[in-house]
Scaffold this active site. Structure first.
Site, PDB file in Angstrom:
ATOM      1  N   GLU A 134       0.812  -1.222   0.000  1.00 53.10           N
ATOM      2  CA  GLU A 134       0.000   0.000   0.000  1.00 53.10           C
ATOM      3  C   GLU A 134       0.848   1.276   0.000  1.00 53.10           C
ATOM      4  O   GLU A 134       0.452   2.287  -0.566  1.00 53.10           O
ATOM      5  CB  GLU A 134      -0.879   0.033   1.258  1.00 53.10           C
ATOM      6  CG  GLU A 134      -2.255  -0.553   1.110  1.00 53.10           C
ATOM      7  CD  GLU A 134      -3.288   0.429   0.590  1.00 53.10           C
ATOM      8  OE1 GLU A 134      -3.548   0.411  -0.619  1.00 53.10           O
ATOM      9  OE2 GLU A 134      -3.835   1.198   1.385  1.00 53.10           O
ATOM     10  N   THR A 183      -5.276   6.754  -6.082  1.00 53.08           N
ATOM     11  CA  THR A 183      -4.407   7.302  -5.025  1.00 53.08           C
ATOM     12  C   THR A 183      -3.065   7.772  -5.598  1.00 53.08           C
ATOM     13  O   THR A 183      -2.516   8.786  -5.157  1.00 53.08           O
ATOM     14  CB  THR A 183      -4.177   6.218  -3.945  1.00 53.08           C
ATOM     15  OG1 THR A 183      -5.445   5.861  -3.406  1.00 53.08           O
ATOM     16  CG2 THR A 183      -3.295   6.716  -2.812  1.00 53.08           C
TER      17      THR A 183
HETATM   18  N1  HSE Z   1      -2.919   8.552   3.620  1.00 53.54           N
HETATM   19  C1  HSE Z   1      -3.166   8.177   2.263  1.00 53.54           C
HETATM   20  C2  HSE Z   1      -3.167   9.417   1.401  1.00 53.54           C
HETATM   21  C3  HSE Z   1      -4.498   7.486   2.194  1.00 53.54           C
HETATM   22  O1  HSE Z   1      -3.719  10.420   1.837  1.00 53.54           O
HETATM   23  O2  HSE Z   1      -2.630   9.396   0.302  1.00 53.54           O
HETATM   24  C4  HSE Z   1      -4.819   6.940   0.831  1.00 53.54           C
HETATM   25  O3  HSE Z   1      -6.093   6.318   0.927  1.00 53.54           O
END
Ligand code: HSE
Length: 308
Positions: A134, A183
């Protein structure tokens, strides 16, 4: 043998807690991992959804699939070669929405495989392995543990997590607009460096937010749920975000509004479930940008991933 795991959606950041805060929400993906009898059989990956057309997203069904990548890492961790397997993903969490769909499938794949293997890895290790895929632990930690979770990945790859009880009466309105924002794109607009002033602004607010949640302090929470590290840069990718935050800020019922994770979804935290006016404001504001939104008000999901 096969194992299925149900994993909740999540909202990360909650404004100031960039890559640190995560909150589990009651929408779920279910991941089933099945060992194939013939060890030479190719891996099979199937994705199903009653909520959206999965073919639109071109999800890889070969070894580049993120669930397989996570499972492969787990096998490496325990010093074994991956077995032939079938991975079935039932997805109710919308993709590229900011509600943690990738964290949910990674967590589900890891927990199911770990169970099939006789649980060689503990929960912290599974979160750390998932974080390798991730890139940040916030969604994953909340998806695995449920509730409100703070998490931090250290330089050796380990992840520290703490779950803090969320006030039951505080509700979340999930606002899911009709466009996607991967993302990767949402992170690409963030700067490498920020000013000391902005870093200090967020440091103060993350500290306030933890205290506000522990002590159910609504006034402090309202002050805390603001951000200068990521939302200002992402506004150009989510038209209407600033306006929605501003339009809701002075509503009595509202404790705060933030981009959900990397967006484009938004969450609104309220004191109770009476949110008709709030949902209308979000819909009307986004309508001015030709964006349709589906909204629903939910309780935080106190439980994390569950083996079915
Ligand atoms: N913390 C991450 C971001 C979460 O803001 O990019 C992505 O779901």
């Amino acid at each position: 043998m096969k194992v299925s795991v149900r994993v909740p959606a999540t909202s990360a950041n909650l404004g100031p807690g960039f890559d640190c805060f995560g909150l589990a929400l009651p929408v779920y993906n279910t991941i089933t991992i099945e060992e194939l009898v013939d060890p030479n059989e190719e891996i099979q990956i199937n994705v199903f959804s009653d909520e959206f057309d999965v073919t639109e997203f071109h999800i890889p069904t070969d070894k580049t699939n993120i669930v397989y990548s996570a499972v492969d890492l787990l096998f490496t961790y325990i010093g074994q070669s991956p077995q032939s397997m079938r991975i079935n993903i039932y997805s109710d969490i919308p993709l590229a929405s900011g509600f943690g769909s990738s964290a949910a499938v990674i967590a589900g794949g890891l927990i199911a495989t770990n169970e099939l293997l006789g649980s060689p890895a503990d929960t912290d290790t599974l979160i750390a392995i998932g974080t390798e895929i991730e890139g940040h632990p916030d969604n994953l930690a909340a998806a695995v543990l449920g509730g409100f979770v703070l998490s931090s990945q250290e330089s050796d790859g380990s992840v520290t997590t703490r779950k803090i009880p969320w006030p039951e009466e505080w509700k979340i309105t999930m606002c899911h607009p009709d466009f996607e924002l991967p993302t990767k794109i949402s992170r690409s607009v963030l700067p490498e460096m920020v000013s000391l002033k902005d870093a200090a602004y967020n440091a103060r607010r993350t500290a306030m937010m933890v205290d506000a949640i522990i002590n159910k302090d609504e006034t402090l929470f309202k002050l805390a749920m603001q951000d200068k590290l990521h939302q200002p840069y992402r506004t150009k990718l989510v038209p209407g975000l600033d306006e929605i935050i501003k339009n809701l800020h002075h509503k009595d019922n509202v404790l705060g509004t933030a981009l959900s994770g990397a967006g484009p979804g938004i969450i609104v935290v309220t004191k109770d479930a009476n949110t008709d006016e709030i949902r209308n404001i979000v819909a009307d504001t986004w309508a001015r940008y030709s964006v349709n939104v589906s909204t629903k008000t939910v309780n935080v999901e106190a439980d994390g991933a569950k083996i079915l």
